[in-house]
Design a protein around this motif. Structure first.
Motif, PDB file in Angstrom:
ATOM      1  N   LYS A   1       0.821  -1.217   0.000  1.00  0.00           N
ATOM      2  CA  LYS A   1       0.000   0.000   0.000  1.00  0.00           C
ATOM      3  C   LYS A   1       0.858   1.271   0.000  1.00  0.00           C
ATOM      4  CE  LYS A   1      -3.752   2.234   2.379  1.00  0.00           C
ATOM      5  NZ  LYS A   1      -4.104   2.675   3.702  1.00  0.00           N
ATOM      6  N   ALA A   2       1.915   1.270   0.835  1.00  0.00           N
ATOM      7  CA  ALA A   2       2.744   2.479   0.938  1.00  0.00           C
ATOM      8  C   ALA A   2       3.386   2.805  -0.415  1.00  0.00           C
ATOM      9  CB  ALA A   2       3.814   2.286   2.005  1.00  0.00           C
ATOM     10  N   MET A   3       3.836   1.779  -1.103  1.00  0.00           N
ATOM     11  CA  MET A   3       4.459   2.007  -2.415  1.00  0.00           C
ATOM     12  C   MET A   3       3.418   2.517  -3.415  1.00  0.00           C
ATOM     13  SD  MET A   3       7.060   1.991  -4.335  1.00  0.00           S
ATOM     14  CE  MET A   3       8.446   0.867  -4.287  1.00  0.00           C
TER      15      MET A   3
ATOM     16  N   GLY B   1       0.939  13.145  -8.645  1.00  0.00           N
ATOM     17  CA  GLY B   1       0.148  14.330  -8.314  1.00  0.00           C
ATOM     18  C   GLY B   1      -1.290  14.008  -7.951  1.00  0.00           C
ATOM     19  N   ILE B   2      -1.567  12.765  -7.542  1.00  0.00           N
ATOM     20  CA  ILE B   2      -2.937  12.398  -7.149  1.00  0.00           C
ATOM     21  C   ILE B   2      -3.058  12.586  -5.634  1.00  0.00           C
ATOM     22  CG2 ILE B   2      -4.676  10.554  -7.169  1.00  0.00           C
ATOM     23  CD1 ILE B   2      -3.150   9.263  -9.487  1.00  0.00           C
ATOM     24  N   SER B   3      -3.909  13.491  -5.217  1.00  0.00           N
ATOM     25  CA  SER B   3      -4.026  13.835  -3.789  1.00  0.00           C
ATOM     26  C   SER B   3      -4.586  12.655  -2.992  1.00  0.00           C
ATOM     27  CB  SER B   3      -4.949  15.037  -3.625  1.00  0.00           C
ATOM     28  OG  SER B   3      -6.273  14.627  -3.921  1.00  0.00           O
ATOM     29  N   GLU B   4      -4.413  12.727  -1.666  1.00  0.00           N
ATOM     30  CA  GLU B   4      -4.931  11.656  -0.799  1.00  0.00           C
ATOM     31  C   GLU B   4      -6.425  11.439  -1.032  1.00  0.00           C
ATOM     32  OE1 GLU B   4      -3.687  10.063   2.361  1.00  0.00           O
ATOM     33  OE2 GLU B   4      -1.636  10.418   1.654  1.00  0.00           O
ATOM     34  N   ASP B   5      -7.161  12.548  -1.116  1.00  0.00           N
ATOM     35  CA  ASP B   5      -8.618  12.450  -1.307  1.00  0.00           C
ATOM     36  C   ASP B   5      -8.945  11.744  -2.605  1.00  0.00           C
ATOM     37  OD1 ASP B   5      -9.071  13.666   1.006  1.00  0.00           O
ATOM     38  OD2 ASP B   5      -9.657  15.624   0.159  1.00  0.00           O
ATOM     39  N   GLU B   6      -8.235  12.188  -3.626  1.00  0.00           N
ATOM     40  CA  GLU B   6      -8.487  11.622  -4.946  1.00  0.00           C
ATOM     41  C   GLU B   6      -8.090  10.136  -4.986  1.00  0.00           C
ATOM     42  OE1 GLU B   6      -7.367  12.919  -9.503  1.00  0.00           O
ATOM     43  OE2 GLU B   6      -6.593  14.106  -7.829  1.00  0.00           O
ATOM     44  N   GLN B   7      -7.011   9.806  -4.312  1.00  0.00           N
ATOM     45  CA  GLN B   7      -6.581   8.393  -4.246  1.00  0.00           C
ATOM     46  C   GLN B   7      -7.704   7.548  -3.662  1.00  0.00           C
ATOM     47  OE1 GLN B   7      -2.961   7.870  -1.959  1.00  0.00           O
ATOM     48  NE2 GLN B   7      -1.965   9.584  -2.981  1.00  0.00           N
ATOM     49  N   GLN B   8      -8.284   8.075  -2.577  1.00  0.00           N
ATOM     50  CA  GLN B   8      -9.338   7.351  -1.882  1.00  0.00           C
ATOM     51  C   GLN B   8     -10.572   7.243  -2.762  1.00  0.00           C
ATOM     52  OE1 GLN B   8      -7.935   6.031   0.853  1.00  0.00           O
ATOM     53  NE2 GLN B   8      -9.789   4.760   0.702  1.00  0.00           N
ATOM     54  N   GLU B   9     -10.921   8.386  -3.370  1.00  0.00           N
ATOM     55  CA  GLU B   9     -12.097   8.476  -4.234  1.00  0.00           C
ATOM     56  C   GLU B   9     -12.009   7.475  -5.396  1.00  0.00           C
ATOM     57  OE1 GLU B   9     -15.347   9.955  -5.124  1.00  0.00           O
ATOM     58  OE2 GLU B   9     -14.330  10.488  -6.992  1.00  0.00           O
ATOM     59  N   LYS B  10     -10.844   7.480  -6.046  1.00  0.00           N
ATOM     60  CA  LYS B  10     -10.728   6.720  -7.285  1.00  0.00           C
ATOM     61  C   LYS B  10     -10.249   5.299  -7.077  1.00  0.00           C
ATOM     62  CE  LYS B  10      -9.319  10.154 -10.690  1.00  0.00           C
ATOM     63  NZ  LYS B  10      -8.103  10.566 -11.378  1.00  0.00           N
TER      64      LYS B  10
ATOM     65  N   GLY C   1      -9.767   3.784  -3.826  1.00  0.00           N
ATOM     66  CA  GLY C   1      -9.932   3.311  -2.456  1.00  0.00           C
ATOM     67  C   GLY C   1     -10.045   1.794  -2.385  1.00  0.00           C
ATOM     68  N   PHE C   2     -10.789   1.218  -3.333  1.00  0.00           N
ATOM     69  CA  PHE C   2     -10.978  -0.238  -3.303  1.00  0.00           C
ATOM     70  C   PHE C   2      -9.654  -0.978  -3.476  1.00  0.00           C
ATOM     71  CE2 PHE C   2     -10.631  -1.090  -7.889  1.00  0.00           C
ATOM     72  CZ  PHE C   2     -10.821   0.186  -8.412  1.00  0.00           C
ATOM     73  N   LEU C   3      -8.749  -0.418  -4.283  1.00  0.00           N
ATOM     74  CA  LEU C   3      -7.446  -1.068  -4.468  1.00  0.00           C
ATOM     75  C   LEU C   3      -6.586  -0.899  -3.212  1.00  0.00           C
ATOM     76  CD1 LEU C   3      -5.287  -2.416  -6.345  1.00  0.00           C
ATOM     77  CD2 LEU C   3      -4.550  -0.108  -6.923  1.00  0.00           C
ATOM     78  N   LEU C   4      -6.563   0.328  -2.681  1.00  0.00           N
ATOM     79  CA  LEU C   4      -5.740   0.569  -1.482  1.00  0.00           C
ATOM     80  C   LEU C   4      -6.247  -0.281  -0.316  1.00  0.00           C
ATOM     81  CD1 LEU C   4      -5.310   4.442  -1.869  1.00  0.00           C
ATOM     82  CD2 LEU C   4      -3.580   2.667  -2.274  1.00  0.00           C
ATOM     83  N   ASP C   5      -7.560  -0.428  -0.222  1.00  0.00           N
ATOM     84  CA  ASP C   5      -8.115  -1.298   0.835  1.00  0.00           C
ATOM     85  C   ASP C   5      -7.641  -2.731   0.640  1.00  0.00           C
ATOM     86  OD1 ASP C   5      -9.416   0.652   2.121  1.00  0.00           O
ATOM     87  OD2 ASP C   5     -11.399   0.242   1.245  1.00  0.00           O
ATOM     88  N   ALA C   6      -7.726  -3.197  -0.604  1.00  0.00           N
ATOM     89  CA  ALA C   6      -7.334  -4.584  -0.884  1.00  0.00           C
ATOM     90  C   ALA C   6      -5.872  -4.817  -0.518  1.00  0.00           C
ATOM     91  CB  ALA C   6      -7.579  -4.918  -2.355  1.00  0.00           C
ATOM     92  N   LEU C   7      -5.037  -3.811  -0.763  1.00  0.00           N
ATOM     93  CA  LEU C   7      -3.603  -3.978  -0.504  1.00  0.00           C
ATOM     94  C   LEU C   7      -3.294  -4.077   0.998  1.00  0.00           C
ATOM     95  CD1 LEU C   7      -1.985  -1.611  -3.180  1.00  0.00           C
ATOM     96  CD2 LEU C   7      -2.252  -4.088  -3.267  1.00  0.00           C
TER      97      LEU C   7
END
Ligand code: ASP
Length: 454
Positions: free
Chosen positions: A357-359, A368-377, A379-385
């Protein structure tokens, strides 16, 4: 319908911008969960979710990764993909991939398996033996062939000559030779000195398509005669010693022509890389029928004109360095991506993915993708990781491209049953077509300009 002339009727009015919806409150929102392969999405309005859109998949990239996280350790699919991009001989809006993903294999394993598949395919279907595919770093492919998908059937190579032209008075060469963003390169064509003026003019026009401002050349009539044996508009501007070093370096002998490119590196590589291919075909220089290879060691990112970065493969590709090193010097980072190239066409490409996830967040940050945008777009991948994702990677082959090459067709249009034209229309059904008012209403869409046919 085109994106530009559609309005969406929701509670308020929404207007579609490329890649985003502007809602009544003036906010822009991304419209779809798509896998970013770098092309524009085809969007499908939702009837049940007013103002929301599906994106047709550019590839099943994130789905196959999530399958790996879910514990399926191997995946294989013949997948339809959709990309709204400018069409070329090897691109169609709708195309088919042989899509593969596995867990716990590294790039060598994946390349070995898929190479064996392609080798067997050519052997069984065409009786052609490929042998082991050579591996070439991207930097070498660009330097020697001006392309990330070099056609190795053509025995012509670019040879850089900046060092010989830095101090000459001729600014056309000295300028780019002293600029690190530029490239000055030479392309020797054996026996080309007999080329008529008209043909050189045609090639000059040809490189112009790629942005080259001219095409300097030296015809080597008789090297032993010094400058008198060279026929060229540029030799008087360059000291003979430097010319001799250049001619030696490219291996020029009597009867050859040497072309030159001097400009921004991208323009020179594209222009002379394309000229190399054109010359190879025009002069019947091809040395073999099939030339497959792997291109490896791609950079993680490429720089846009505004200095921002884009993922070279896609943002889920694993870098070869730590998150700290990546963040400190993103432009220098190499990725664990690989492309299989055949006869100058990219047959397939893939990579080892990020499973940490950190990588993944570091890569998003660099893009240049903000934290909010990362979560928005994503989030399902970051959760899975978070759940202990296995190391995984894969590759996708272009099935239509494979069939095109195997049948000797000149375009994937020839091997797709109902292909689209150059302007992405279907000649048989006349699609895309006008839609009646009732259907549009159901989809919460109002046209801004009425199509003529209505
Ligand atoms: N999804 C990638 C593509 O379509 C291929 C891959 O990385 O497996 O280019």
């Amino acid at each position: 319908l085109t994106q530009a002339n559609v309005e969406v009727i929701t509670d308020g009015i929404a207007e579609i911008l490329p890649g985003a919806v502007r809602t009544a409150d003036g906010q822009e929102r991304e419209v779809a969960r798509a896998t970013p392969e770098g092309a524009r999405d085809y969007l499908v309005p939702s009837r049940t979710h007013a103002g929301s859109f599906f994106a047709l998949p550019q590839s099943p990239q994130l789905f196959k990764q999530l399958l790996m996280v879910a514990g399926f350790d191997r995946y294989y699919q013949i997948a339809k993909c959709f990309r709204d991009e400018d069409l070329r001989a090897d691109r169609q809006p709708e195309f088919t991939q042989i899509d593969i993903e596995t867990s716990f294999l590294d790039e060598k394993d994946i390349m070995d398996i898929t190479e064996t598949m392609v080798r067997n395919l050519f052997k069984e279907v065409l009786g052609v033996e490929f042998g082991e595919l050579p591996h070439m770093p991207l930097a070498e492919a660009m330097r020697r062939f001006g392309s990330d998908k070099p056609d190795l059937r053509i025995p012509l190579e670019l040879v850089d000559v900046e060092d010989q032209l830095k101090d000459v008075e001729f600014k056309v060469f000295a300028g780019p030779a002293n600029d690190p963003k530029c490239r000055v390169t030479a392309l020797r064509v054996p026996g080309g000195a007999s080329m008529p003026r008209k043909q050189i003019d045609d090639y000059t026009k040809f490189v112009g398509i790629y942005g080259a401002k001219g095409l300097a050349y030296i015809k080597v009539n008789e090297r032993a005669a010094g400058v008198d044996g060279l026929q060229s508009p540029i030799v008087k501007n360059i000291p003979l010693d430097n010319i001799n070093v250049i001619l030696d370096r490219v291996g020029a002998v009597d009867g050859d022509i040497v072309f030159f490119g001097a400009d921004k590196a991208k323009i020179v590589s594209e222009a002379l890389g394309a000229l190399r291919i054109k010359l190879g075909h025009d002069l019947n220089l091809l040395t073999c029928e099939w030339a497959p290879l792997w291109v490896v060691d791609f950079p993680m990112f490429e720089e846009n004109d505004d200095g921002s970065l884009t993922a070279m493969h896609h943002p889920f590709t694993s870098p070869k360095c730590t998150p700290e090193e990546l963040e400190a010097n993103p432009a220098a980072a190499l990725s664990r991506a690989y492309d299989m190239v055949l006869n100058g066409t990219e047959l397939g490409g893939g990579s080892i993915r990020i499973h940490d996830k950190a990588m993944q967040q570091t890569v998003f940050r660099v893009l240049g993708i903000s934290e909010d945008e990362q979560q928005e777009k994503f989030g399902f991948l970051l959760d899975a990781l978070k759940y202990g994702a296995p190391p995984h990677g894969g590759l996708a082959f272009g099935l239509d491209r494979l069939v095109m090459l195997m049948t000797g067709a000149s375009s994937i249009r020839e091997v797709i049953a109902f292909p689209k034209t150059q302007s992405a229309a279907c000649v048989m059904t006349q699609a895309p077509g006008v839609v009646d008012a009732k259907s549009l209403r159901e989809l919460h869409i109002r046209l801004r300009e009425q199509a003529k046919a209505e």
